[in-house]
Design an enzyme around this catalytic site. Structure first.
Site, PDB file in Angstrom:
ATOM      1  NE  ARG A 162      44.148  47.665  52.199  1.00  0.00           N
ATOM      2  CZ  ARG A 162      45.134  46.892  51.756  1.00  0.00           C
ATOM      3  NH1 ARG A 162      44.913  46.001  50.824  1.00  0.00           N
ATOM      4  NH2 ARG A 162      46.350  47.016  52.219  1.00  0.00           N
ATOM      5  CG  ASN A 190      44.463  50.297  49.658  1.00  0.00           C
ATOM      6  OD1 ASN A 190      43.518  50.698  50.333  1.00  0.00           O
ATOM      7  ND2 ASN A 190      45.633  50.030  50.193  1.00  0.00           N
TER       8      ASN A 190
END
Length: 89
Positions: free
Chosen positions: A18, A36
Site C-alpha cells: 500500500r 487491504n
C-alpha cells in the site's frame, strides 16, 4: 479522465504494497485510494489515460520489492470528482 477499480492478489499484505502504491500514484498524478481487504488489496485509481496505464502496469508488476502479485482484476468504473489526492485507508 478514467477511473479503475483494481484488485490485486498474492503476497500483497504486510510487505509495504500500500505504501508503494501510494508513492507510485503520486509519481503518475493518480488520485484515489488503496486498502487491504481480507486476502487482497483493493485500489481505486483515477487519472488521465497515459498516467493510469503507467500506474496500473507498475502496480500489477508488484508495487513493493517484497510483494508478489499472483493475479489481478481491473474494471473501469465511473469517475469520482471528490478525490483530490491518493490515500491509504
Amino acid at each position: 479522465m478514467q477511473c479503475k477499480h483494481i484488485k490485486v492478489f498474492g503476497i500483497v499484505q504486510g510487505v509495504g504494497f500500500r505504501y508503494y502504491t501510494e508513492k507510485i500514484a503520486k509519481k503518475y498524478n493518480v488520485v484515489g485510494t488503496v486498502q487491504n481487504i481480507s486476502d487482497y488489496v483493493e485500489i481505486y485509481a483515477q487519472g488521465d489515460e497515459s498516467s493510469l496505464t503507467s500506474f496500473t502496469n507498475a502496480i500489477t508488476e508488484g508495487a513493493s520489492p517484497a510483494s508478489q502479485v499472483e493475479d489481478y482484476e481491473i474494471e473501469e468504473i465511473e469517475t469520482n470528482e471528490s478525490w483530490e489526492n491518493f490515500s491509504t485507508i
